[in-house]
Write an enzyme that holds these catalytic residues in place. Sequence first.
Site: not given
Ligand code: A5P
Length: 246
Positions: A93-94, A96, A110, A116
């Site tokens: 996962d990504g 912030d 997001g 998540e």
């Molecule tokens: C989604 O809710 C988030 O947790 C994303 O994983 C996080 O905001 C990272 O998003 P980007 O990859 O778009 O920066």
Amino acid sequence: MAAPFGGADEQNQTAWKRAAAAAAVAAIPEDCVLGLGSGTTAELMLEALAARVRQGLRVTGVATSERTHALAVASGIPLLALDDAPALDMSIDGADEVVLPALHVVKGHGGALLREKLVAAASRQRVIIVDDTKVVSALGERDPIPVEVIVFGWTHTARRLAALGLRPERRMLPEDAAMNPPAHPFVTDTGNYILDCATGAIADPTALALAIKAQLGVVEHGLFVGMTERVYIGGAGGVQVRKTGQ
Ligand code: A5P
């Protein structure tokens, strides 16, 4: 004036996200049950994963949002619901914000933080993929902490969070200038609101996570403390891998 298709910084950032995503996908083992994250970096991971699936990789994904679910289906990635997957081998996962070397992260800008976190909690190995603009010296120093709350009585929940010293603001959908509608609140896939809570640099993420979670009306928050085993960080010098304990 902004460049029409994003400036050089944005293009670099996308290339670094893509490199981190590709490195993480290259390490996915055969027959993996894999949590599929949400957000722009996770979507680059889905592209790389779909390419490996087309080459014959056997993998089963568990999506963390409706959007990721739809993208995975469209890319031919086999899926399982979380409740049909007793344990996940890995999730990717990504994030912030990421703080090193602890690998604590903030997620949820997001809006998918609840699913998540549920998927991460069910995973044996949690992998985060970011570009190096996400690395901070203290969580909360740059972005607010997203807190998912029940719609009913949300203003009271916000007051409870403010009493902890946070500055909560209900997340709104961006207004469509062409149609000029009144602003609408953002609603998560699970039907809740997000309160973005400015905190400033957080000295003790564990204590704050517990305090937020203890408030009536809070469903979950975006502080992922001690929930990451490996981070791939893309940057100008390539991809750096950090593991817990390093
Ligand atoms: C989604 O809710 C988030 O947790 C994303 O994983 C996080 O905001 C990272 O998003 P980007 O990859 O778009 O920066």
